[in-house]
Design a protein around this motif. Sequence first.
Motif, PDB file in Angstrom:
ATOM      1  N   CYS A 138       0.807  -1.223   0.000  1.00 43.20           N
ATOM      2  CA  CYS A 138       0.000   0.000   0.000  1.00 43.20           C
ATOM      3  C   CYS A 138       0.833   1.263   0.000  1.00 43.20           C
ATOM      4  O   CYS A 138       0.330   2.329   0.321  1.00 43.20           O
ATOM      5  CB  CYS A 138      -0.959   0.023   1.194  1.00 43.20           C
ATOM      6  SG  CYS A 138      -1.977  -1.447   1.307  1.00 43.20           S
ATOM      7  N   GLY A 139       2.081   1.174  -0.402  1.00 38.93           N
ATOM      8  CA  GLY A 139       2.919   2.359  -0.424  1.00 38.93           C
ATOM      9  C   GLY A 139       3.085   2.953  -1.801  1.00 38.93           C
ATOM     10  O   GLY A 139       3.798   3.941  -1.968  1.00 38.93           O
ATOM     11  N   GLY A 140       2.433   2.357  -2.803  1.00 36.63           N
ATOM     12  CA  GLY A 140       2.633   2.830  -4.164  1.00 36.63           C
ATOM     13  C   GLY A 140       1.346   3.257  -4.832  1.00 36.63           C
ATOM     14  O   GLY A 140       0.422   3.750  -4.198  1.00 36.63           O
ATOM     15  N   SER A 141       1.298   3.027  -6.141  1.00 31.26           N
ATOM     16  CA  SER A 141       0.165   3.467  -6.936  1.00 31.26           C
ATOM     17  C   SER A 141      -1.084   2.646  -6.656  1.00 31.26           C
ATOM     18  O   SER A 141      -1.015   1.504  -6.219  1.00 31.26           O
ATOM     19  CB  SER A 141       0.506   3.347  -8.423  1.00 31.26           C
ATOM     20  OG  SER A 141       1.616   4.144  -8.753  1.00 31.26           O
ATOM     21  N   SER A 142      -2.237   3.253  -6.933  1.00 29.60           N
ATOM     22  CA  SER A 142      -3.526   2.561  -6.899  1.00 29.60           C
ATOM     23  C   SER A 142      -4.186   2.716  -8.259  1.00 29.60           C
ATOM     24  O   SER A 142      -4.039   3.745  -8.916  1.00 29.60           O
ATOM     25  CB  SER A 142      -4.438   3.136  -5.820  1.00 29.60           C
ATOM     26  OG  SER A 142      -3.888   2.962  -4.533  1.00 29.60           O
ATOM     27  N   VAL A 143      -4.914   1.681  -8.671  1.00 28.68           N
ATOM     28  CA  VAL A 143      -5.593   1.679  -9.964  1.00 28.68           C
ATOM     29  C   VAL A 143      -7.095   1.736  -9.733  1.00 28.68           C
ATOM     30  O   VAL A 143      -7.634   0.985  -8.919  1.00 28.68           O
ATOM     31  CB  VAL A 143      -5.229   0.431 -10.785  1.00 28.68           C
ATOM     32  CG1 VAL A 143      -5.951   0.436 -12.134  1.00 28.68           C
ATOM     33  CG2 VAL A 143      -3.718   0.345 -10.989  1.00 28.68           C
ATOM     34  N   TYR A 144      -7.760   2.621 -10.457  1.00 31.58           N
ATOM     35  CA  TYR A 144      -9.201   2.834 -10.344  1.00 31.58           C
ATOM     36  C   TYR A 144      -9.882   2.521 -11.677  1.00 31.58           C
ATOM     37  O   TYR A 144      -9.418   2.938 -12.735  1.00 31.58           O
ATOM     38  CB  TYR A 144      -9.501   4.280  -9.931  1.00 31.58           C
ATOM     39  CG  TYR A 144      -9.305   4.519  -8.461  1.00 31.58           C
ATOM     40  CD1 TYR A 144     -10.393   4.692  -7.612  1.00 31.58           C
ATOM     41  CD2 TYR A 144      -8.031   4.521  -7.901  1.00 31.58           C
ATOM     42  CE1 TYR A 144     -10.217   4.871  -6.249  1.00 31.58           C
ATOM     43  CE2 TYR A 144      -7.845   4.701  -6.542  1.00 31.58           C
ATOM     44  CZ  TYR A 144      -8.945   4.875  -5.720  1.00 31.58           C
ATOM     45  OH  TYR A 144      -8.765   5.032  -4.364  1.00 31.58           O
ATOM     46  N   THR A 145     -10.976   1.782 -11.601  1.00 30.77           N
ATOM     47  CA  THR A 145     -11.805   1.554 -12.780  1.00 30.77           C
ATOM     48  C   THR A 145     -12.489   2.868 -13.156  1.00 30.77           C
ATOM     49  O   THR A 145     -13.079   3.529 -12.305  1.00 30.77           O
ATOM     50  CB  THR A 145     -12.868   0.485 -12.491  1.00 30.77           C
ATOM     51  OG1 THR A 145     -12.225  -0.736 -12.138  1.00 30.77           O
ATOM     52  CG2 THR A 145     -13.768   0.260 -13.704  1.00 30.77           C
ATOM     53  N   ASN A 146     -12.416   3.236 -14.426  1.00 28.90           N
ATOM     54  CA  ASN A 146     -13.101   4.424 -14.913  1.00 28.90           C
ATOM     55  C   ASN A 146     -14.592   4.108 -15.018  1.00 28.90           C
ATOM     56  O   ASN A 146     -15.023   3.334 -15.862  1.00 28.90           O
ATOM     57  CB  ASN A 146     -12.536   4.837 -16.273  1.00 28.90           C
ATOM     58  CG  ASN A 146     -13.091   6.156 -16.771  1.00 28.90           C
ATOM     59  OD1 ASN A 146     -14.154   6.606 -16.330  1.00 28.90           O
ATOM     60  ND2 ASN A 146     -12.382   6.792 -17.691  1.00 28.90           N
ATOM     61  N   VAL A 147     -15.391   4.701 -14.142  1.00 25.84           N
ATOM     62  CA  VAL A 147     -16.817   4.366 -14.069  1.00 25.84           C
ATOM     63  C   VAL A 147     -17.530   4.708 -15.373  1.00 25.84           C
ATOM     64  O   VAL A 147     -18.362   3.938 -15.867  1.00 25.84           O
ATOM     65  CB  VAL A 147     -17.478   5.089 -12.878  1.00 25.84           C
ATOM     66  CG1 VAL A 147     -18.970   4.800 -12.837  1.00 25.84           C
ATOM     67  CG2 VAL A 147     -16.823   4.644 -11.562  1.00 25.84           C
ATOM     68  N   ALA A 148     -17.211   5.840 -15.970  1.00 27.51           N
ATOM     69  CA  ALA A 148     -17.904   6.270 -17.190  1.00 27.51           C
ATOM     70  C   ALA A 148     -17.666   5.312 -18.358  1.00 27.51           C
ATOM     71  O   ALA A 148     -18.507   5.223 -19.264  1.00 27.51           O
ATOM     72  CB  ALA A 148     -17.472   7.679 -17.572  1.00 27.51           C
ATOM     73  N   TYR A 149     -16.544   4.596 -18.350  1.00 30.45           N
ATOM     74  CA  TYR A 149     -16.270   3.625 -19.411  1.00 30.45           C
ATOM     75  C   TYR A 149     -17.357   2.554 -19.454  1.00 30.45           C
ATOM     76  O   TYR A 149     -17.635   1.982 -20.504  1.00 30.45           O
ATOM     77  CB  TYR A 149     -14.901   2.988 -19.160  1.00 30.45           C
ATOM     78  CG  TYR A 149     -14.457   2.017 -20.235  1.00 30.45           C
ATOM     79  CD1 TYR A 149     -13.823   2.462 -21.388  1.00 30.45           C
ATOM     80  CD2 TYR A 149     -14.683   0.651 -20.086  1.00 30.45           C
ATOM     81  CE1 TYR A 149     -13.417   1.577 -22.368  1.00 30.45           C
ATOM     82  CE2 TYR A 149     -14.276  -0.239 -21.072  1.00 30.45           C
ATOM     83  CZ  TYR A 149     -13.640   0.225 -22.207  1.00 30.45           C
ATOM     84  OH  TYR A 149     -13.246  -0.658 -23.182  1.00 30.45           O
ATOM     85  N   HIS A 150     -17.990   2.295 -18.308  1.00 31.98           N
ATOM     86  CA  HIS A 150     -19.006   1.245 -18.200  1.00 31.98           C
ATOM     87  C   HIS A 150     -20.422   1.830 -18.139  1.00 31.98           C
ATOM     88  O   HIS A 150     -21.349   1.160 -17.689  1.00 31.98           O
ATOM     89  CB  HIS A 150     -18.728   0.397 -16.959  1.00 31.98           C
ATOM     90  CG  HIS A 150     -17.369  -0.235 -16.984  1.00 31.98           C
ATOM     91  ND1 HIS A 150     -17.130  -1.435 -17.610  1.00 31.98           N
ATOM     92  CD2 HIS A 150     -16.183   0.181 -16.477  1.00 31.98           C
ATOM     93  CE1 HIS A 150     -15.850  -1.737 -17.488  1.00 31.98           C
ATOM     94  NE2 HIS A 150     -15.258  -0.772 -16.807  1.00 31.98           N
ATOM     95  N   LEU A 151     -20.573   3.066 -18.614  1.00 34.06           N
ATOM     96  CA  LEU A 151     -21.837   3.777 -18.479  1.00 34.06           C
ATOM     97  C   LEU A 151     -22.992   3.074 -19.195  1.00 34.06           C
ATOM     98  O   LEU A 151     -24.102   2.987 -18.657  1.00 34.06           O
ATOM     99  CB  LEU A 151     -21.689   5.208 -18.993  1.00 34.06           C
ATOM    100  CG  LEU A 151     -22.772   6.204 -18.609  1.00 34.06           C
ATOM    101  CD1 LEU A 151     -22.948   6.291 -17.097  1.00 34.06           C
ATOM    102  CD2 LEU A 151     -22.425   7.588 -19.163  1.00 34.06           C
ATOM    103  N   ASN A 152     -22.755   2.568 -20.381  1.00 33.68           N
ATOM    104  CA  ASN A 152     -23.838   1.895 -21.116  1.00 33.68           C
ATOM    105  C   ASN A 152     -24.335   0.669 -20.363  1.00 33.68           C
ATOM    106  O   ASN A 152     -25.545   0.410 -20.288  1.00 33.68           O
ATOM    107  CB  ASN A 152     -23.376   1.505 -22.516  1.00 33.68           C
ATOM    108  CG  ASN A 152     -23.244   2.699 -23.439  1.00 33.68           C
ATOM    109  OD1 ASN A 152     -23.854   3.742 -23.201  1.00 33.68           O
ATOM    110  ND2 ASN A 152     -22.439   2.563 -24.483  1.00 33.68           N
ATOM    111  N   TRP A 153     -23.414  -0.094 -19.799  1.00 32.99           N
ATOM    112  CA  TRP A 153     -23.813  -1.267 -19.009  1.00 32.99           C
ATOM    113  C   TRP A 153     -24.578  -0.846 -17.765  1.00 32.99           C
ATOM    114  O   TRP A 153     -25.622  -1.422 -17.430  1.00 32.99           O
ATOM    115  CB  TRP A 153     -22.587  -2.091 -18.620  1.00 32.99           C
ATOM    116  CG  TRP A 153     -22.891  -3.154 -17.615  1.00 32.99           C
ATOM    117  CD1 TRP A 153     -23.630  -4.285 -17.816  1.00 32.99           C
ATOM    118  CD2 TRP A 153     -22.484  -3.179 -16.237  1.00 32.99           C
ATOM    119  NE1 TRP A 153     -23.707  -5.014 -16.644  1.00 32.99           N
ATOM    120  CE2 TRP A 153     -23.009  -4.366 -15.667  1.00 32.99           C
ATOM    121  CE3 TRP A 153     -21.711  -2.338 -15.444  1.00 32.99           C
ATOM    122  CZ2 TRP A 153     -22.793  -4.698 -14.334  1.00 32.99           C
ATOM    123  CZ3 TRP A 153     -21.492  -2.678 -14.123  1.00 32.99           C
ATOM    124  CH2 TRP A 153     -22.039  -3.849 -13.586  1.00 32.99           C
TER     125      TRP A 153
END
Length: 243
Positions: free
Chosen positions: A219-234
Amino acid sequence: MRSIQILSLPLAMLALSACGTGEPATSESKIINGTLAPDGGVIEQSTVALVSSNGQVFCTGTLIHKNFVVSAGHCLSNFGGTLYIGFGRSSSEFQYVKAADYEVSPGYTGSFNKAVPSDISVIELSSAAPAGYKPVAIYKGTVAQGSSLALAGFGQTQSGGSGRLYYTSVGVTSKTSNEITVYKGGTGSCYGDSGGPAYVTSGSSLQVIGATSRGQAGCGGSSVYTNVAYHLNWLRGWTGVSL
């Protein structure tokens, strides 16, 4: 806790949640060196806890409609119990709403070695969010490298405590169409913060841009986030609302 290697990133990464069948293990989540969310502020009004029937907070989510919450796919892909959503800054003061249904993105495979992990899920509430809690809009724009995002989540902090909502600010280090990587030395998300929001300031309001997916071991480095808008149609198709 199940570790998952990410071949596309320079270091091994871990999904930021305790996963497994049945009731989840106690979360070890922490917003490292964060600040307790302001009472009645936008972050508290829209950031919620995913809680098992035995009262354990195991993930975080974002209220995107009075009846719907978005979280991470890996939070619910193996979940087998009754799901509750906790509203409030602390588990000691939660107002609970039972989940009526939930769905993990059909693109989520459980492997982060794919080009599109689709680590996102959506939850339908059995009744509307309690009075005083307000959904946030999904941010549909783009962010530049170096942009500041606010991260929020429930769980332990380095100074102790658990089941409380903390937030912090970090910078965008890289992005693709479907994921955003963030980092700021000394602060960030960690185990169990999965599904929790990354907020961006748009005009005078906060909007959700990401859902916590994974981060570097320790937990000392980068974090990755899912782009919510990419899944907007679903999300629109499953919920039946415009979002």
